[in-house]
Design an enzyme around this catalytic site. Sequence first.
Site, short mmCIF file in Angstrom:
data_model
loop_
_atom_site.label_atom_id
_atom_site.label_comp_id
_atom_site.label_asym_id
_atom_site.label_seq_id
_atom_site.Cartn_x
_atom_site.Cartn_y
_atom_site.Cartn_z
N LYS A 107 -11.86 16.37 30.04
CA LYS A 107 -13.42 15.13 31.37
C LYS A 107 -14.26 15.97 31.65
CE LYS A 107 -8.90 12.94 32.96
NZ LYS A 107 -9.27 11.16 32.45
N LYS A 149 -11.18 12.29 39.35
CA LYS A 149 -10.12 12.01 38.11
C LYS A 149 -9.28 13.21 37.83
CE LYS A 149 -13.77 10.92 35.39
NZ LYS A 149 -14.19 10.05 35.03
N ARG A 150 -8.40 12.89 37.36
CA ARG A 150 -7.49 14.51 36.54
C ARG A 150 -7.84 15.21 36.52
NH1 ARG A 150 -1.43 13.63 37.77
NH2 ARG A 150 -1.17 15.38 36.93
N THR A 189 -10.61 3.58 33.52
CA THR A 189 -11.02 2.71 34.89
C THR A 189 -11.45 3.41 36.09
OG1 THR A 189 -8.79 3.35 35.71
CG2 THR A 189 -9.53 1.49 33.99
N LYS A 192 -14.70 1.16 38.14
CA LYS A 192 -14.91 0.60 40.31
C LYS A 192 -15.68 1.86 41.13
CE LYS A 192 -9.83 1.72 39.29
NZ LYS A 192 -8.54 2.73 39.31
N HIS A 204 -2.95 5.16 25.04
CA HIS A 204 -3.76 5.09 25.86
C HIS A 204 -4.29 6.93 26.31
CE1 HIS A 204 -2.78 1.90 28.06
NE2 HIS A 204 -1.86 2.02 28.06
C1 26V Z 1 0.94 11.36 29.08
C2 26V Z 1 1.97 12.18 29.31
C3 26V Z 1 2.57 12.85 28.44
C4 26V Z 1 3.43 13.87 28.73
C5 26V Z 1 4.83 13.53 29.40
C6 26V Z 1 3.84 13.04 30.79
C7 26V Z 1 2.83 11.91 30.56
C8 26V Z 1 2.45 11.45 31.33
C9 26V Z 1 1.64 10.54 31.19
C10 26V Z 1 0.73 10.89 29.95
C11 26V Z 1 -0.35 9.53 29.55
C12 26V Z 1 -1.38 9.88 29.08
C13 26V Z 1 -2.01 8.61 29.11
C14 26V Z 1 -3.54 8.15 30.22
O1 26V Z 1 -3.02 7.50 31.35
N1 26V Z 1 -4.38 7.75 29.61
C15 26V Z 1 -5.53 6.73 30.17
O2 26V Z 1 -5.45 5.56 30.47
C16 26V Z 1 -5.83 4.83 30.60
C17 26V Z 1 -5.63 3.65 30.74
O3 26V Z 1 -5.88 2.89 29.85
C18 26V Z 1 -7.17 5.20 30.22
O4 26V Z 1 -8.24 4.38 31.06
C19 26V Z 1 -7.66 6.71 30.29
O5 26V Z 1 -9.03 6.48 29.70
C20 26V Z 1 -6.66 7.44 29.55
O6 26V Z 1 -6.61 8.56 29.57
#
Ligand code: 26V
Length: 809
Positions: free
Chosen positions: A550, A544-545, A652, A656, A356
């Site tokens: 971004k 968004k975050r 995503t 929406k 992701h």
């Molecule tokens: C990464 C980490 C790394 C450090 C510890 C905590 C933590 C928590 C979550 C993440 C995930 C980051 C990846 C993420 O959220 N990606 C998003 O995924 C979406 C669904 O596929 C996608 O639409 C977004 O573009 C993407 O940024």
Amino acid sequence: MESMINEKTIKEALESKISRYFGVRAEDANKTQVYKAVILTVKDILTDKRSAFRRVVKQKKAKRVYYLCMEFLIGPSLKNNLRNLGLESEYAAAVKSLGFELNDLYEAEPDPGLGNGGLGRLAACFMDSLTTLDYPATGFSLLYEYGLFKQKIVDGNQVELPDIWMPGAEGWFVARTDKTFPVRFGGKVTETWENGHLRVTYTDYDEVQAVPYDMMISGYRSFAANNLRLWRAQDIQNFNMKLFTQGQYMQAVEQNTTAEMLTKVLYPADDHPEGKILRLSQQYFLVSASLQNIVADHLRQYGTLSNFAEKNAIHINDTHPALCIPELMRILMDTYSFSWETAWDTVVKSVSYTNHTVMPEALERWNEDQFRIRLPRIHSIVCEINRRLCADLWNLYPGDWERISRMAVVAYSEVRMANLSVVGSHTVNGVSKLHSQILKDSVFHDFYKVSPEKFTNVTNGIAHRRWLCYSNPKLASLLDHTIGPDYRTNPEALSDFKRYAGDKYVIEAVRDIKHRNKESFAAWYHRRTGGTLDTHSVFDVQAKRIHEYKRQLLNVLKIVALYDEIKTSPNVDIVPQTFFFGGKAAPGYYMAKDIIRLIWCLGKEIDADPKAREHIRVVYLEDYNVSMAEVLMPATDISEQISLAGKEASGTGCMKFMINGAMTVGTLDGANVEMADAVGRGNIYIFGLTAKEVDELWRSGYSAMNYYSASERLKAAVDRISAGFAGEDFSGIASYFLTGNHNVADPYLCLADFESYFRTYGAALSDYADREAWTSKAICNIAAAGYFAADRSISEYAAGIWHIGRVTE
Ligand code: 26V
């Protein structure tokens, strides 16, 4: 079965729950009691559905999919469940007869924030589609006592407050204290050979109980009802057995809290792994409990594990649950005496992995020493996976140490979760065409060369029933009356709506719906904050975050340039605009927090400027979450999807907004690329560098300063930021653009994309003036959004990755 349920039976059920659980008569029940009673009765309905579904799944010996994810951003459930079950009007009437409005119950429902953002929300949307499409699926995650923090903005500064969601939404969960599993940490592993077999003994470990909390997932008019199982850590061993009986009461309680810390809180950073042992423990806790559960269920039905891979698909959502791979090896070898080869074959045939993010700082690596101490047996299995991998690679690339060390699972005293995920799964996919291509070209290029057949794409999708049908009922009803309700289960049928792009009545209706949705949002905003909004202004939204990639900062540059224009021109003639920002910053991500402060102070300064505030406003929406998104998206005119090309895996939120008829201003990044293909370039506002151009620009040497000097408007905007807003200093952000805070100036190329962005936004704005043409384009967007439904994504996963079939009566 649902047909036997009507207003009368619901009312009786509610009365009975109220008297039984709260000891009051129905007419004396308060709102909370009615709400809880409603949940209890909906759960009863779902339980009946679920047992019927399970029976058939079992009888047909259907293959099942298990979706493992550290996050499930489920959001509120009541409306979704009632509408999926087709029981909303019956419940509305029953609740009314008890003196309450169903809508008030919806609005009061807590929003469990058990996820950071896109990753967790995707998991929740996928459970919805899996169930609607009658696939046997279980979601596994953790029951965090505190979800993602609640965000307060105090004088522009983000303040984090704990998200205490349990009193309220926990009603959807059922604790299954009869189905716990032990998870072991630490201790010593000894390996001995007995009759030619390796015997592994594990001693002196700490044991934590994993207690499942189940939430049933309803599908839209489905036969299926699936389960989302969240594990909660409970320390029984230490508390009850040892210390407590020795009279060391306080020590018992103290140890107990350490174990229970495991599921206390969701890590709130999706930008940087902290490398904390607690996070690793959370991941292993999820994986170990879930796999023990899957294996036990399989054995109960089949009595053998030889057909395990044929009957179970295990999906790891990002690398966070990658310990699935060594954990399943452990169970198969240590408990069921599988040979390494047979165990490995079973693991690889069962596991698939979705990546992701391409952001290198988000790729997880664990310090090997910490890993070994906390998970000794898993460490030895990971080392053996690595040893065999490196031996194979050595045969393939004799002497190419550099490549082999890049591909290794353990190297330089680190365990690399991404490499482990690729090696231990049969399929690896990205979440948009562009992202999947980048995985093959760069992130996983070495692996792609060895096993090209492993790599595939499944573009993300959204639960369109939640995000269109339920959160935008007026638009949904217009669609029902024009194209018919088929699109609710067949989202591609939305394309029929395109026929109405030239229909004056439908155009007028869509325009009127958008306006009324803006009024609903304004009313919601007023209830929340006491503030007012101009519903005749353009609603331009970036929600968004907060992340540098971004590029909320690019949006700020645009607003500052407009602000400048307003201030310097004697008679301004622009459409009034409200710029909304929503999103949380990771608590330790100081740059992101500074960006929030900048946006907030810019808003404050504009509000204080009598001339500017006639035309533009900047609004920071505090505590953006699923419930807010549900009211915001239907009210949006312009959706800002402006990440640097090559960085946003998919996005995503963009989908929406699109399905609710907002126009996208965006880069050719993530799913935007496919959105542009689907809707046509005339109906979307694309600007900026492509991913390829970004690479070339870096290669040829990027000079932010050149862009600054070449554009009067950009120069003025950066200088304005440097001068500060509302008495606050932002010179640090100006120097971030020009000289860089970490050596690289403007690391996400805001300045390079500024002119193109400003021009494209301007074009969107002038198109807005011709409201009929604009709304006609909005219709084209709604019509082209069907592809971005999670139903389509899930059908692709089911057919191409999991090889599972639907189970119907
Ligand atoms: C990464 C980490 C790394 C450090 C510890 C905590 C933590 C928590 C979550 C993440 C995930 C980051 C990846 C993420 O959220 N990606 C998003 O995924 C979406 C669904 O596929 C996608 O639409 C977004 O573009 C993407 O940024």
